[in-house]
Design a protein around this motif. Structure first.
Motif, PDB file in Angstrom:
ATOM      1  N   HIS A  26       0.663   5.235 -12.203  1.00  0.00           N
ATOM      2  CA  HIS A  26       0.935   6.516 -12.868  1.00  0.00           C
ATOM      3  C   HIS A  26      -0.221   7.501 -12.647  1.00  0.00           C
ATOM      4  N   ASN A  27      -0.762   7.507 -11.448  1.00  0.00           N
ATOM      5  CA  ASN A  27      -1.902   8.375 -11.149  1.00  0.00           C
ATOM      6  C   ASN A  27      -1.714   9.013  -9.779  1.00  0.00           C
ATOM      7  N   ALA A  28      -2.392  10.136  -9.556  1.00  0.00           N
ATOM      8  CA  ALA A  28      -2.313  10.837  -8.274  1.00  0.00           C
ATOM      9  C   ALA A  28      -3.102  10.072  -7.211  1.00  0.00           C
ATOM     10  N   VAL A  29      -2.485   9.882  -6.050  1.00  0.00           N
ATOM     11  CA  VAL A  29      -3.079   9.045  -5.007  1.00  0.00           C
ATOM     12  C   VAL A  29      -4.258   9.720  -4.319  1.00  0.00           C
ATOM     13  N   ILE A  30      -4.080  10.957  -3.881  1.00  0.00           N
ATOM     14  CA  ILE A  30      -5.097  11.604  -3.052  1.00  0.00           C
ATOM     15  C   ILE A  30      -6.435  11.778  -3.787  1.00  0.00           C
ATOM     16  N   PRO A  31      -6.467  12.234  -5.055  1.00  0.00           N
ATOM     17  CA  PRO A  31      -7.766  12.310  -5.743  1.00  0.00           C
ATOM     18  C   PRO A  31      -8.439  10.949  -5.892  1.00  0.00           C
ATOM     19  N   VAL A  32      -7.649   9.897  -6.147  1.00  0.00           N
ATOM     20  CA  VAL A  32      -8.234   8.551  -6.262  1.00  0.00           C
ATOM     21  C   VAL A  32      -8.865   8.145  -4.941  1.00  0.00           C
ATOM     22  N   LEU A  33      -8.163   8.396  -3.843  1.00  0.00           N
ATOM     23  CA  LEU A  33      -8.684   8.030  -2.534  1.00  0.00           C
ATOM     24  C   LEU A  33      -9.918   8.850  -2.177  1.00  0.00           C
ATOM     25  N   TRP A  86      -5.570   3.793   4.877  1.00  0.00           N
ATOM     26  CA  TRP A  86      -5.706   3.853   3.423  1.00  0.00           C
ATOM     27  C   TRP A  86      -4.649   4.736   2.778  1.00  0.00           C
ATOM     28  N   ILE A  87      -4.393   5.903   3.356  1.00  0.00           N
ATOM     29  CA  ILE A  87      -3.414   6.822   2.774  1.00  0.00           C
ATOM     30  C   ILE A  87      -2.047   6.147   2.695  1.00  0.00           C
ATOM     31  N   CYS A  88      -1.651   5.501   3.785  1.00  0.00           N
ATOM     32  CA  CYS A  88      -0.368   4.793   3.790  1.00  0.00           C
ATOM     33  C   CYS A  88      -0.357   3.657   2.769  1.00  0.00           C
ATOM     34  N   ALA A  89      -1.428   2.863   2.771  1.00  0.00           N
ATOM     35  CA  ALA A  89      -1.486   1.696   1.893  1.00  0.00           C
ATOM     36  C   ALA A  89      -1.555   2.093   0.420  1.00  0.00           C
ATOM     37  N   TYR A  90      -2.302   3.146   0.098  1.00  0.00           N
ATOM     38  CA  TYR A  90      -2.443   3.573  -1.294  1.00  0.00           C
ATOM     39  C   TYR A  90      -1.108   4.043  -1.861  1.00  0.00           C
ATOM     40  N   TYR A  91      -0.394   4.857  -1.076  1.00  0.00           N
ATOM     41  CA  TYR A  91       0.903   5.338  -1.549  1.00  0.00           C
ATOM     42  C   TYR A  91       1.878   4.181  -1.713  1.00  0.00           C
ATOM     43  N   ASP A 156      13.281   1.480   2.239  1.00  0.00           N
ATOM     44  CA  ASP A 156      12.290   1.895   1.248  1.00  0.00           C
ATOM     45  C   ASP A 156      11.068   2.487   1.951  1.00  0.00           C
ATOM     46  N   ILE A 157      10.804   3.775   1.698  1.00  0.00           N
ATOM     47  CA  ILE A 157       9.692   4.465   2.361  1.00  0.00           C
ATOM     48  C   ILE A 157       8.353   3.840   2.005  1.00  0.00           C
ATOM     49  N   TRP A 158       8.234   3.287   0.785  1.00  0.00           N
ATOM     50  CA  TRP A 158       6.952   2.723   0.353  1.00  0.00           C
ATOM     51  C   TRP A 158       6.652   1.425   1.108  1.00  0.00           C
ATOM     52  N   VAL A 159       7.695   0.648   1.402  1.00  0.00           N
ATOM     53  CA  VAL A 159       7.504  -0.549   2.219  1.00  0.00           C
ATOM     54  C   VAL A 159       7.015  -0.165   3.613  1.00  0.00           C
ATOM     55  N   TRP A 160       7.639   0.851   4.179  1.00  0.00           N
ATOM     56  CA  TRP A 160       7.243   1.276   5.526  1.00  0.00           C
ATOM     57  C   TRP A 160       5.830   1.851   5.545  1.00  0.00           C
ATOM     58  N   VAL A 167      -0.494  -1.935  10.096  1.00  0.00           N
ATOM     59  CA  VAL A 167      -0.635  -1.776  11.551  1.00  0.00           C
ATOM     60  C   VAL A 167      -1.907  -0.995  11.888  1.00  0.00           C
ATOM     61  N   LEU A 168      -2.127   0.113  11.174  1.00  0.00           N
ATOM     62  CA  LEU A 168      -3.333   0.913  11.418  1.00  0.00           C
ATOM     63  C   LEU A 168      -4.591   0.119  11.076  1.00  0.00           C
ATOM     64  N   GLY A 169      -4.512  -0.704  10.027  1.00  0.00           N
ATOM     65  CA  GLY A 169      -5.646  -1.555   9.676  1.00  0.00           C
ATOM     66  C   GLY A 169      -5.942  -2.574  10.752  1.00  0.00           C
TER      67      GLY A 169
END
Length: 299
Positions: A26-33, A86-91, A156-160, A167-169
């Motif tokens: 329940h938090n914003a992803v980009i500021p956390v990252l 990270w951006i993909c994984a965090y979301y 599911d977009i979150w799975v992808w 893959v990027l990792g």
């Protein structure tokens, strides 16, 4: 010694995943990252300053050599790879159960191993092929169990996003071997400076993408767990880069061992997040662990 460092990194990464999940609920992803990159940089900034001013001697474990211009270019590419992962994984982690996201991410060594075949000319033996096959089976079982919770691995977009982050990792892991063993970059130089560049990159993402639309998206909430993300990640990466600095270190084994930290996240998902279908997912995780063991034997 490099194997001990790899296992230490795995344990720390497990707790890193848990603190990520706590921070992102329940938090914003980009500021956390972005804050994660800031805190990581603040950890290494004093080391860079003390190394540049001579306070830390060159033979000190935490000494940070000053990179030349070509090295900066290599590190910037490393920063971009990690940040995209990270951006993909965090979301993905924000919207998926940790008992689904973590096992998917744990398949990263398979991708590293396959990448090592094409990039570094490595060859799979029978044990390693068995590990690949078992990991594919584990991924299939995860998809089946995820569907029971309304999570479609096809749609599911979150799975992808988690898959894309994995893959990027894996590409970042292969690139680490190239930097450490082919370009001969110092481990502390890479870890320090890629954090600095990530702060700049993430600040741009924060200012351009999140800040103008902050009133229409999930609001940001400060949590102390965000600090622990950076602490556990920084120490885990230090152990990881230190392991790769050994001439006889095998990237396929190091990457494999690091993913064993999934067990920590899985147990916490069961005890603290009260996630569903734990017994069935435990079987899926067992197959992931068996795949890791087969890869380890083969390596």
């Amino acid at each position: 010694m490099w194997l001990v460092l790899a296992f230490t990194s795995a344990l720390l990464l497990g707790f890193y995943d848990v603190f990520k999940k706590v921070s992102l609920r329940h938090n914003a992803v980009i500021p956390v990252l972005w804050l994660n990159t800031v805190f990581c940089s603040l950890i290494f900034l004093p080391l860079v300053v003390m190394s540049g001013t001579g306070i830390l001697p060159e033979d000190h474990l935490l000494y940070v050599p000053t990179p030349d211009a070509p090295a900066h270019g290599f590190i910037i590419l490393k920063s971009a790879l990690v940040l995209a992962s990270w951006i993909c994984a965090y979301y993905g982690l924000k919207h998926l159960p940790i008992t689904i996201a973590s096992p998917i991410n744990a398949t990263r060594p398979i991708l590293v191993l396959l990448g090592a075949i094409f990039v570094f000319g490595e060859h799979l033996n029978g044990w390693q092929w068995a590990g690949v096959i078992v990991s594919i089976l584990a991924f299939f079982l995860l998809a089946v169990d995820g569907k029971k919770e309304g999570i479609s691995f096809k749609h599911d977009i979150w799975v992808w996003l988690v898959i894309a982050g994995t893959v990027l990792g894996a590409l970042s892991g292969l690139y680490d071997k190239y930097l450490m063993q082919y370009q001969k970059l110092d481990k502390m130089t890479v870890q320090s400076w890629y954090n600095f560049y990530q702060v700049v990159m993430m600040a741009v993402v924060f200012a351009v993408i999140w800040w103008p639309k902050r009133q229409k998206t999930t609001p940001f909430q400060w949590r102390w767990s965000i600090v622990f993300i950076s602490v556990f990640l920084s120490v885990a990466d230090f152990c990881y880069f230190y392991a790769l600095s050994y001439p006889d270190a095998l990237i396929s084994v190091v990457s494999l061992v690091r993913r064993s930290g999934v067990i920590v996240g899985f147990v916490c998902g069961w005890l603290f997040f009260k996630e569903q279908n734990i017994l069935r997912k435990s079987l899926d995780l067992l197959f992931v662990i068996i795949a890791m063991i087969l890869l380890w034997i083969g390596s």
